[in-house]
Design an enzyme around this catalytic site. Structure first.
Site, PDB file in Angstrom:
ATOM      1  N   TYR A  35       0.860  -1.176   0.000  1.00 59.94           N
ATOM      2  CA  TYR A  35       0.000   0.000   0.000  1.00 59.94           C
ATOM      3  C   TYR A  35       0.899   1.230   0.000  1.00 59.94           C
ATOM      4  O   TYR A  35       1.862   1.301   0.771  1.00 59.94           O
ATOM      5  CB  TYR A  35      -0.892   0.005   1.241  1.00 59.94           C
ATOM      6  CG  TYR A  35      -1.740   1.244   1.421  1.00 59.94           C
ATOM      7  CD1 TYR A  35      -1.490   2.139   2.470  1.00 59.94           C
ATOM      8  CD2 TYR A  35      -2.786   1.542   0.554  1.00 59.94           C
ATOM      9  CE1 TYR A  35      -2.270   3.273   2.645  1.00 59.94           C
ATOM     10  CE2 TYR A  35      -3.573   2.673   0.722  1.00 59.94           C
ATOM     11  CZ  TYR A  35      -3.303   3.547   1.778  1.00 59.94           C
ATOM     12  OH  TYR A  35      -4.068   4.677   1.953  1.00 59.94           O
TER      13      TYR A  35
ATOM     14  N   ASP B  47       9.394   2.903  -0.862  1.00 55.25           N
ATOM     15  CA  ASP B  47       8.401   3.608  -0.059  1.00 55.25           C
ATOM     16  C   ASP B  47       8.720   3.294   1.411  1.00 55.25           C
ATOM     17  O   ASP B  47       8.359   2.236   1.919  1.00 55.25           O
ATOM     18  CB  ASP B  47       6.984   3.134  -0.429  1.00 55.25           C
ATOM     19  CG  ASP B  47       5.940   3.841   0.402  1.00 55.25           C
ATOM     20  OD1 ASP B  47       4.733   3.680   0.108  1.00 55.25           O
ATOM     21  OD2 ASP B  47       6.306   4.553   1.356  1.00 55.25           O
TER      22      ASP B  47
ATOM     23  N   LYS C 183       5.067   9.711   8.456  1.00 53.85           N
ATOM     24  CA  LYS C 183       5.048   9.163   9.824  1.00 53.85           C
ATOM     25  C   LYS C 183       6.192   9.677  10.710  1.00 53.85           C
ATOM     26  O   LYS C 183       6.123  10.806  11.205  1.00 53.85           O
ATOM     27  CB  LYS C 183       5.028   7.628   9.732  1.00 53.85           C
ATOM     28  CG  LYS C 183       3.770   7.098   9.000  1.00 53.85           C
ATOM     29  CD  LYS C 183       3.720   5.606   8.954  1.00 53.85           C
ATOM     30  CE  LYS C 183       2.732   5.070   7.966  1.00 53.85           C
ATOM     31  NZ  LYS C 183       1.337   5.096   8.438  1.00 53.85           N
TER      32      LYS C 183
HETATM   33  P1  KE4 Z   1      -0.503   8.543   4.544  1.00 58.14           P
HETATM   34  O1  KE4 Z   1      -1.071   9.258   3.343  1.00 58.14           O
HETATM   35  O2  KE4 Z   1      -1.553   7.734   5.274  1.00 58.14           O
HETATM   36  O3  KE4 Z   1       0.299   9.480   5.460  1.00 58.14           O
HETATM   37  O4  KE4 Z   1       0.614   7.496   4.041  1.00 58.14           O
HETATM   38  C1  KE4 Z   1       0.231   6.550   3.063  1.00 58.14           C
HETATM   39  C2  KE4 Z   1       1.195   5.381   3.123  1.00 58.14           C
HETATM   40  C3  KE4 Z   1       2.184   5.291   2.165  1.00 58.14           C
HETATM   41  N1  KE4 Z   1       3.068   4.268   2.173  1.00 58.14           N
HETATM   42  C4  KE4 Z   1       3.017   3.318   3.139  1.00 58.14           C
HETATM   43  C5  KE4 Z   1       4.021   2.207   3.110  1.00 58.14           C
HETATM   44  C6  KE4 Z   1       2.030   3.371   4.151  1.00 58.14           C
HETATM   45  O5  KE4 Z   1       1.983   2.409   5.097  1.00 58.14           O
HETATM   46  C7  KE4 Z   1       1.104   4.431   4.155  1.00 58.14           C
HETATM   47  C8  KE4 Z   1       0.006   4.542   5.200  1.00 58.14           C
HETATM   48  N2  KE4 Z   1      -0.020   3.533   6.189  1.00 58.14           N
HETATM   49  C9  KE4 Z   1      -1.299   3.248   6.785  1.00 58.14           C
HETATM   50  C10 KE4 Z   1      -1.111   2.051   7.735  1.00 58.14           C
HETATM   51  N3  KE4 Z   1      -1.217   0.838   7.050  1.00 58.14           N
HETATM   52  C11 KE4 Z   1      -1.854   4.454   7.479  1.00 58.14           C
HETATM   53  C12 KE4 Z   1      -3.041   4.168   8.368  1.00 58.14           C
HETATM   54  C13 KE4 Z   1      -4.301   4.691   7.761  1.00 58.14           C
HETATM   55  O6  KE4 Z   1      -4.504   4.557   6.533  1.00 58.14           O
HETATM   56  O7  KE4 Z   1      -5.106   5.223   8.541  1.00 58.14           O
END
Ligand code: KE4
Length: 425
Positions: A141, A236, A264
């Site tokens: 993801y 990523d 993060k």
């Molecule tokens: P954000 O747009 O949520 O800040 O980041 C997206 C993203 C990009 N790349 C990786 C590897 C990620 O894990 C994420 C977001 N992680 C999720 C947890 N699986 C965020 C939690 C959520 O969607 O509320």
């Protein structure tokens, strides 16, 4: 006020009552806990319950919640003003710090989320290579930009199919999906589409299908394939960045990417993302180059204060990574011991301070094997752990996150609860 009553209000005015789907506890069939506050390795809901927190806001809280130095830096920054929409020294300091300590990063641009970082990195890679195709991996993801919301491809598909309503086919037709830990599936795609691939993006440790470590040689293999075909290798590191080691997965596994995306941890809980890499690629980005990207709050001084304070503490205290490794071995090694004691054949995957249980007896090395997990059993496990005072990911295909604030006592208590829960579900 109770979590139930507040959630009832929330679902009337917010889709699903939450601002991000996983928080709705849909996968575990429960009403989400409304969290009131957090401190160190613990969080507290509005119903008076205390939990050992294994989410840490999905990764940012690597030093634990409410770290005094981070809080102080945020307050000081706020007193000078929340946002100017103008260049500031702290943004330069943040960029100098990351470029000065991450070998593969010569230039970097701050944005406001991991999604924005990925979206911008893909655009920069396409602008730099003048190519359109992107390769990603089933089960990985990368946030919710259109090009990344692609149905997991079976075999070699020359054009991706949207995996979300509202995403036009045109946005995903150039996104191809390969199989994680399967270099042959990547080579097949290049066979099929030739050197039309702008970039390959990968989570160097899969952490969005549960935790799936890279097989030995997998990351180096991707490095070699991308070099051979002139494709930009994007790691990523939104989750792994500054977590697996100070240099993230690139330092942990010894494989350098052409571009890296962050989120993060670099914001310490404030909304921050970033993308960076080779100077020749990043100089394609506006206002220097023709690839447009912008953001009102990008590099916000308050967020930079929080993130830079956290990064500096991680850099100045390398013992933190030793502690995270030790906690990971204690927790995930302890889980493996419990499963063996119970004669369970479930799988526990982990890398450093990231890990999780899969309720399957298969080795979990990619999305297909991850999906053999019994998600109904996971829901029971989650509920039992929550009732026992341990706050885990409310979905099977996520990770447990440890922080420097977790103690051996936290881990010991968690294993006690786990032994009881796993023994009865
Ligand atoms: P954000 O747009 O949520 O800040 O980041 C997206 C993203 C990009 N790349 C990786 C590897 C990620 O894990 C994420 C977001 N992680 C999720 C947890 N699986 C965020 C939690 C959520 O969607 O509320």
């Amino acid at each position: 006020m109770s979590s139930e009553s507040v959630f009832e209000r929330g679902i009337k005015v917010i889709p699903g009552g939450v601002n991000s789907p996983v928080r709705a506890f849909g996968s575990v069939g429960m009403t989400p806990r409304m969290i009131e506050r957090a401190n160190g390795s613990h969080i507290f809901d509005i119903d008076g319950n205390e939990y050992i927190d294994f989410i840490g806001s999905w990764g940012p809280m690597i030093l634990g919640h409410n770290h005094p130095a981070i809080l102080e830096s945020v307050v000081k920054a706020c007193e000078k003003g929340l946002s100017f929409g103008a260049a500031t020294e702290i943004e330069v300091e943040m960029a100098e710090f990351i470029c000065g300590h991450i070998p593969s990063i010569e230039m970097i641009r701050m944005v406001n989320s991991g999604t924005e970082a990925v979206m911008s990195a893909l655009r920069a890679a396409r602008g730099y290579t003048h190519k359109d195709k992107i390769i990603k991996f089933a089960g990985c993801y990368h946030g919710h930009c259109d090009a990344m919301l692609v149905k997991a491809g079976s075999g070699v598909m020359t054009s991706g199919v949207p995996d979300s309503a509202g995403v036009p086919k045109g946005c995903t037709q150039d996104t191809l999906t390969a199989v994680y830990n399967d270099l042959f599936s990547v080579e097949q795609i290049f066979e099929e589409v030739g050197d039309t691939v702008a970039a390959l993006i990968v989570e160097p440790v899969g952490a969005n299908m549960g935790v799936v470590p890279p097989a030995p040689g997998f990351l180096q293999g991707l490095r070699d394939i991308c070099t051979k075909h002139g494709a930009v290798l994007i790691f990523d590191e939104v989750i792994t960045g500054f977590r697996l080691s100070f240099e993230g997965a690139q330092g942990y596994f010894g494989v350098q990417a052409d571009m890296t995306t962050y989120g993060k941890i670099i914001g310490a809980g404030m909304p921050v993302g970033a993308y960076g890499g080779k100077r020749e690629i990043m100089e394609c980005v506006s206002p220097v180059g023709p690839v447009y990207q912008a953001g009102t709050l990008s590099g916000n001084p308050v967020a930079m204060a929080a993130g830079l304070t956290q990064l500096k503490m991680l850099y100045e205290n390398p013992g933190i990574y030793k502690h995270l490794e030790e906690l990971g071995s204690q927790l995930f090694g302890g889980i493996e011991g419990i499963l063996q004691e119970n004669g369970d054949t479930y799988t526990c995957n982990h890398v450093g301070s990231l890990g999780n249980i899969f309720f399957t007896d298969q080795v979990v090395s990619d999305y297909a094997s991850a999906k053999t997990s019994d998600t109904a059993k996971y829901a029971k496990y989650f509920k039992g752990m929550l009732e026992g005072g341990c706050y885990l990911a409310p979905a099977q295909f996520e990770a447990m996150f440890l922080s420097d604030a977790h103690s051996g006592e936290d881990v010991g208590k968690t294993l006690e609860v786990m032994r009881e829960v796993v023994g009865r579900i």
